[in-house]
Design a protein around this motif. Sequence first.
Motif, PDB file in Angstrom:
ATOM      1  N   LEU A  95     -10.320  39.270  27.197  1.00  0.00           N
ATOM      2  CA  LEU A  95     -10.177  39.639  25.787  1.00  0.00           C
ATOM      3  C   LEU A  95      -8.773  39.278  25.317  1.00  0.00           C
ATOM      4  O   LEU A  95      -7.850  39.197  26.121  1.00  0.00           O
ATOM      5  CB  LEU A  95     -10.406  41.145  25.618  1.00  0.00           C
ATOM      6  N   PHE A  96      -8.638  39.071  24.011  1.00  0.00           N
ATOM      7  CA  PHE A  96      -7.318  38.813  23.439  1.00  0.00           C
ATOM      8  C   PHE A  96      -6.569  40.149  23.374  1.00  0.00           C
ATOM      9  O   PHE A  96      -6.925  41.032  22.600  1.00  0.00           O
ATOM     10  CB  PHE A  96      -7.444  38.193  22.044  1.00  0.00           C
ATOM     11  N   GLU A  97      -5.539  40.256  24.205  1.00  0.00           N
ATOM     12  CA  GLU A  97      -4.850  41.538  24.379  1.00  0.00           C
ATOM     13  C   GLU A  97      -4.224  42.072  23.090  1.00  0.00           C
ATOM     14  O   GLU A  97      -4.077  43.268  22.923  1.00  0.00           O
ATOM     15  CB  GLU A  97      -3.736  41.395  25.426  1.00  0.00           C
ATOM     16  N   HIS A  98      -3.816  41.153  22.230  1.00  0.00           N
ATOM     17  CA  HIS A  98      -3.119  41.582  21.025  1.00  0.00           C
ATOM     18  C   HIS A  98      -4.047  41.857  19.861  1.00  0.00           C
ATOM     19  O   HIS A  98      -3.599  42.051  18.737  1.00  0.00           O
ATOM     20  CB  HIS A  98      -2.060  40.549  20.621  1.00  0.00           C
ATOM     21  N   LYS A  99      -5.332  41.831  20.131  1.00  0.00           N
ATOM     22  CA  LYS A  99      -6.282  42.097  19.057  1.00  0.00           C
ATOM     23  C   LYS A  99      -7.141  43.306  19.430  1.00  0.00           C
ATOM     24  O   LYS A  99      -7.448  43.523  20.597  1.00  0.00           O
ATOM     25  CB  LYS A  99      -7.174  40.873  18.837  1.00  0.00           C
ATOM     26  N   THR A 100      -7.547  44.041  18.406  1.00  0.00           N
ATOM     27  CA  THR A 100      -8.437  45.175  18.629  1.00  0.00           C
ATOM     28  C   THR A 100      -9.816  44.644  19.041  1.00  0.00           C
ATOM     29  O   THR A 100     -10.082  43.440  18.927  1.00  0.00           O
ATOM     30  CB  THR A 100      -8.609  45.987  17.337  1.00  0.00           C
ATOM     31  N   ALA A 101     -10.655  45.553  19.482  1.00  0.00           N
ATOM     32  CA  ALA A 101     -12.016  45.165  19.852  1.00  0.00           C
ATOM     33  C   ALA A 101     -12.680  44.421  18.689  1.00  0.00           C
ATOM     34  O   ALA A 101     -13.253  43.347  18.868  1.00  0.00           O
ATOM     35  CB  ALA A 101     -12.813  46.402  20.226  1.00  0.00           C
ATOM     36  N   LEU A 102     -12.536  44.985  17.499  1.00  0.00           N
ATOM     37  CA  LEU A 102     -13.159  44.369  16.323  1.00  0.00           C
ATOM     38  C   LEU A 102     -12.587  42.963  16.076  1.00  0.00           C
ATOM     39  O   LEU A 102     -13.335  42.005  15.863  1.00  0.00           O
ATOM     40  CB  LEU A 102     -12.937  45.266  15.091  1.00  0.00           C
ATOM     41  N   LYS A 142      -6.267  47.062  26.283  1.00  0.00           N
ATOM     42  CA  LYS A 142      -5.603  47.785  27.372  1.00  0.00           C
ATOM     43  C   LYS A 142      -5.906  49.291  27.347  1.00  0.00           C
ATOM     44  O   LYS A 142      -5.610  49.985  28.310  1.00  0.00           O
ATOM     45  CB  LYS A 142      -4.098  47.527  27.366  1.00  0.00           C
ATOM     46  N   HIS A 143      -6.481  49.767  26.270  1.00  0.00           N
ATOM     47  CA  HIS A 143      -6.854  51.179  26.229  1.00  0.00           C
ATOM     48  C   HIS A 143      -8.329  51.399  26.545  1.00  0.00           C
ATOM     49  O   HIS A 143      -8.862  52.489  26.320  1.00  0.00           O
ATOM     50  CB  HIS A 143      -6.538  51.778  24.860  1.00  0.00           C
ATOM     51  N   MET A 144      -8.994  50.327  27.009  1.00  0.00           N
ATOM     52  CA  MET A 144     -10.420  50.460  27.309  1.00  0.00           C
ATOM     53  C   MET A 144     -10.657  50.256  28.797  1.00  0.00           C
ATOM     54  O   MET A 144      -9.893  49.575  29.469  1.00  0.00           O
ATOM     55  CB  MET A 144     -11.207  49.414  26.510  1.00  0.00           C
TER      56      MET A 144
ATOM     57  N   ASP B 133      -1.514  35.016  29.283  1.00  0.00           N
ATOM     58  CA  ASP B 133      -2.672  35.010  30.163  1.00  0.00           C
ATOM     59  C   ASP B 133      -3.537  33.765  29.953  1.00  0.00           C
ATOM     60  O   ASP B 133      -4.060  33.540  28.861  1.00  0.00           O
ATOM     61  CB  ASP B 133      -3.474  36.288  29.873  1.00  0.00           C
ATOM     62  N   LYS B 134      -3.721  32.996  31.026  1.00  0.00           N
ATOM     63  CA  LYS B 134      -4.523  31.761  30.934  1.00  0.00           C
ATOM     64  C   LYS B 134      -5.972  32.076  30.585  1.00  0.00           C
ATOM     65  O   LYS B 134      -6.649  31.285  29.927  1.00  0.00           O
ATOM     66  CB  LYS B 134      -4.479  30.991  32.255  1.00  0.00           C
ATOM     67  N   GLY B 135      -6.442  33.230  31.009  1.00  0.00           N
ATOM     68  CA  GLY B 135      -7.824  33.619  30.739  1.00  0.00           C
ATOM     69  C   GLY B 135      -8.099  33.724  29.248  1.00  0.00           C
ATOM     70  O   GLY B 135      -9.166  33.339  28.778  1.00  0.00           O
ATOM     71  N   GLU B 136      -7.101  34.237  28.500  1.00  0.00           N
ATOM     72  CA  GLU B 136      -7.297  34.347  27.054  1.00  0.00           C
ATOM     73  C   GLU B 136      -7.378  32.967  26.411  1.00  0.00           C
ATOM     74  O   GLU B 136      -8.150  32.738  25.475  1.00  0.00           O
ATOM     75  CB  GLU B 136      -6.152  35.146  26.427  1.00  0.00           C
TER      76      GLU B 136
END
Lengths: 256, 244
Positions: A95-102, A142-144, B133-136
Motif C-alpha cells: 500500500l502507499f504508506e503516505h495515503k489513507t486507505a481511501l 501503518k495503523h492497520m 519502498d520498492k514495493g509501492e
Amino acid sequence: MAILEIKGLSKKFNNNVVLDGIDLTINPGDIIGVVGPSGTGKSTLLRSINLLERPEEGSISFGELKLDLPLKGNGKKTVKELRMHMGMVFQRFNLFEHKTALANVMEGLITVQKKTKEEAREIALKELENVGLLEWQNHYPKHMSGGQQQRVAIARTLAMRPDIILLDEPTSALDPELVTEVLNIIKKVAEQGYTMLLVSHEMDFIKKISTRVLFLDGGKIIEDGSPREVFGNPKSARAREFFAKMNKLKEPDYII
Amino acid sequence: MSTNFSDFFSLELVWKRIPELIKKIPITLELALFSFLVSIVVGLLIGVARYKKIKVLGSVATAFLSFMRGTPMLIQLYVAYYGIPAVLKIFNSWGANINVNLVPKLVYAFVALGLYQSAFTSETIRAALESVDKGEIEAGTAMGMTYPQIFRRVIIPEAIENALPGINNSIIGLIKGTSLASTCGIIEITYQNQILAGRDYRYLEGYVALAIIYWVITLILERVFKVVEKKTRIPEQPKELAEV
Ligand SMILES: Nc1ncnc2c1ncn2[C@@H]1O[C@H](COP(=O)(O)OP(=O)(O)OP(=O)(O)O)[C@@H](O)[C@H]1O
Ligand SMILES: [Mg+2]
C-alpha cells in the motif's frame, strides 16, 4: 474465447532459466491456482505477465492487444494498456504508506483511469465496503493490521475493474489468525465472477475455490487440470512428491 | 595595582553589542537563503541523477562531490571570489558584455556556499529517494501509473519525509557557514563584529555576542523545523472522519 493468451514465455535471471517457454490460455471466469515448490518461478510468472519482469521471449495477448517479447519500439504503450486490464495483489500488500486507505483505492482511478475525484471516491467507498473496511477509510496503512492492509490492497485492485487479477501469495506474510479474513475476501471476489491467477501455499483453499490448478516446476507447467485431477491424480512424480510433502506438513506431529 | 575582571570581560558590553550586530542579520539571512536555494537546486539535480543512475551526469557528479568534500569551504570561497570574475572576463573576451564590477560580492559567496552544501544535500536527497519502498513503486507500476506519476505521487511524499531532517540540518550549517563570507568582504554579522571590535578592542565580548546570535537563530530554526517535519510525517491518528 480466451481472455489472456501466453505463448512461449521465457525468463532468465543471469544464466538461471526461471521460466522455460510457458504456454497458458486463460478463459474468462477461470480461477487458476498456481502451486509448486519454492523457487520454481511462480512469482516470476505472475510478475512477467504484467511485465514487472521483462521476459526475453514469448508473447502475451489480451484480445486485440498483443505484446511480443523482447519489448520493441512501441511496446511500452502496449505494456501500459495490458496492465490496465490486470490487477496485482502482492505478498507484502504494498500500500502507499503516505495515503489513507481511501486514497490508496482512489489513486489508480484518478491517475490511470482519469476519473474525477468524486467518481473515484464513490467507487473506492463501495470497494472498501466490499472488503468490510468502510470505517477504516481514513486510516493510514501503518495503523492497520496486515490482514486489513491486504484487504485494502484487494479493494484497490478491484476498484480498477481488472479483467484478470494476479495474486502472489496474498496471505503468506500474514499472522496465522489473519489469514482467514483475507481468504474469505478472495473467495468472495472469486464468486463475484472475476478471473484470477492465484499463487498460494494454502492447498485446501486452492482446492476449494479453483476451477483449474497449475503445478509449476523448473520453469514449466507440468500439471494443468481441475483441482480433482491435479491434486487427486497427478501425472508427474514431481507433483506427487510435492503434494505428499505438503500433506505430511499438515499432520499434527509436525506442528510444534 | 589590582586587575578588575571587567577589564577582560564585561557582560554589559555583550548586551550592548548585540543590537549593533543584529542590524546586519538581514544580510546573514539573505546569504543563507540564496545559498540554500543554490544547494537545493544543484542537490536535486545531482541527487536525482545519481538515483536514476544517469551515467554521464553520474560520473561528473561523483567528481564534483569528491572535490567539494575534499577541499575546505574557505578555500572554495576564495576560488569563487577570484574565479568567477576571471571566468566573466574570459566571457567578455569572447564578446560578452558583462560589467564584472557590477556583480555583487554576495553572489560569489552564495554560489560558493550553495555549491559546497549541495555536495551534502545531493546525498541526502539520493538516500531519501533510495529508501522509498520498492514495493509501492511496483504497486503503482502494476496498476498502470506512469513513472512521472509514481515519482510525483508516491516517491516524492515519502522522500520528503526522509530528506527533511538532513535538509534542515543543511540550513543550519549554511547559517553558520555565512560567517565565512566575511572573508569575501561581505558585511554580515561576523564582519560587522570585526569592524566594531576594531574600534574598541572588545573582541571577546563581540564574539560572545555573535555566538549568542547564531545560537538563537539556530534555536528558532530548530523549532520551526520540528513543526514542518511533523507535517510531512504520516499522522499518528487517522484523518478526521470525513462524511461518507
Ligand atoms: N530479481 C531476481 N534476480 C535474480 N534471480 C531471481 C530474481 N527473482 C527471482 N529470482 C530467482 O528465480 C527463481 C524463481 O523465483 P520465484 O520468486 O519466481 O519463485 P517462486 O516459485 O515464487 O518461489 P516461492 O514459492 O519461494 O515464492 C529463484 O531461483 C530465484 O532465486
Ligand atoms: Mg514467490
